[in-house]
Design an enzyme around this catalytic site. Structure first.
Site, short mmCIF file in Angstrom:
data_model
loop_
_atom_site.label_atom_id
_atom_site.label_comp_id
_atom_site.label_asym_id
_atom_site.label_seq_id
_atom_site.Cartn_x
_atom_site.Cartn_y
_atom_site.Cartn_z
CB SER A 123 -3.43 18.01 77.20
OG SER A 123 -2.70 19.08 76.66
CE1 TYR A 147 -8.00 20.06 75.19
CE2 TYR A 147 -5.76 20.89 75.42
CZ TYR A 147 -6.62 19.86 75.12
OH TYR A 147 -6.14 18.63 74.77
CE LYS A 151 -7.98 16.90 77.14
NZ LYS A 151 -8.63 15.65 76.73
#
Length: 347
Positions: A123, A147, A151
């Site tokens: 991402s 989040y 990643k």
């Protein structure tokens, strides 16, 4: 056979179509916590053939190993994981368990099965607050939410894996902002509860399912005060996975942005959606969200040079395709697919 984790989800179902259309056999693994198996039935309607489906969780290493062996898998495209920035601030441990621990167990199963080709769904959140724009792959990394950190940690883990064993073929794809739907209106984004992404919210307001759109902040240093993002059509994004998979014919590790190289503000998206749908989108300005940055868009040069890939679809096409999906599926996969609707959709 290509194993597609999270293959029943929004991006996964579109990647599944790209793979099937390219002649690959596909096995989908999904725990259906944020997806619907009906998407794969729609994939069959579009492609004329369907993937193998296995209901399993990537955290179950034994189950994944059995699937890899039984299906004769030669490569994995890994999309499975939790993905809501806001939720990750509230439930960080769930994100670390699902995303980081799940990937560790997936890779362990792959290693045991002798499968060493992996395309990973990363991402643009790994970049954090931009030090410069557009964002290229050499930009410093500094995610601002759990989040994004999951990643980032997975990327670092995969880099270490390759350093320890250079027989691996690993592609790390940093997504920008997926939007739109398949042009058929058969598959699209079907969020559970309140959507996390902009276009589903806008389309639900246009369809009368929501009274108005809440815009998070109008005091950013941008032309209209709202945040600017790089929106990429989900079909273009799916084709990027196919390009990466084909590039990994030889051992190596590749990291590439998948974006358009253009930024559009929230209000630009609203105006574009109004134009293609013919519907007014009332909105209200709210406070900024924690972790949001003012402007974020990609430099996609490396993906074009290394993979021969570039985006092809405009913001107008994204809005038109998403509106078609909304009109044909007013209740998402939980309802019935309506026939071609009379409302004009202007791309």
């Amino acid at each position: 056979m290509i194993l597609l984790t999270g293959g029943a989800g929004y991006i996964g179902s579109h990647v599944c179509i790209a793979l099937l259309d390219a002649g690959f056999d596909v096995a989908v693994v999904d725990n259906l916590c944020n997806s619907n198996k009906a998407s794969l039935e729609r994939v069959q309607s579009i492609c004329g053939r369907s993937p193998v489906f296995r209901h399993a969780d990537i955290r179950d290493e034994a189950a994944i190993y059995d699937i890899l062996q039984a299906c004769g898998v030669t490569a994995v495209i890994h999309l499975a994981g939790l993905k809501a920035v806001g939720e990750s601030n509230v439930r960080p441990m769930a994100y670390y368990e699902n995303n980081v621990q799940g990937t560790m167990r997936l890779v362990s199963a792959m290693k045991r099965a002798g499968v060493k080709t992996l395309v990973f769904s990363s991402s643009a959140t790994v970049y954090g607050v931009p030090a410069y724009l557009p964002l290229d792959e050499k930009h410093p990394l500094g995610p601002t939410n759990p989040y994004g950190r999951t990643k980032f940690f997975i990327e670092e883990m995969l880099k270490d894996l390759y350093k320890s064993d250079d027989d691996w073929r690993i592609g790390i794809l940093r997504y920008f902002n997926p939007a739109g739907a398949h042009e058929s209106g058969f598959i699209g984004e079907d969020p559970l509860g309140v959507p996390n992404n902009l276009l589903p919210l806008v389309s639900q307001v246009a369809a009368g399912r929501r009274e108005k759109l809440l815009v998070y902040g109008s005091d950013y240093d941008t032309p209209d005060g709202t945040g600017i993002r790089d929106f990429i059509h989900v079909v273009d994004l799916a084709s990027g996975h196919l390009s990466a998979l084909c590039h990994l014919a030889q051992p190596g590790l590749l990291t590439a942005n998948l974006g358009t190289g253009n930024g559009n503000s929230v209000l630009e998206v609203v105006r574009t959606f109004e134009a293609v749908s013919g519907k007014a989108i009332p909105y209200e300005i709210g406070q900024r969200r924690e972790g949001d940055v003012a402007i974020c868009y990609a430099d996609p040069t490396f993906a074009k040079q290394a993979l021969g890939w570039s985006s092809a679809r405009s913001l107008e096409q994204m809005c038109a395709d998403h509106w078609r999906w909304q009109l044909r599926n007013p209740d998402g996969y939980r309802g019935i697919l309506l026939p071609n609707v009379r409302e004009t959709v202007q791309a």
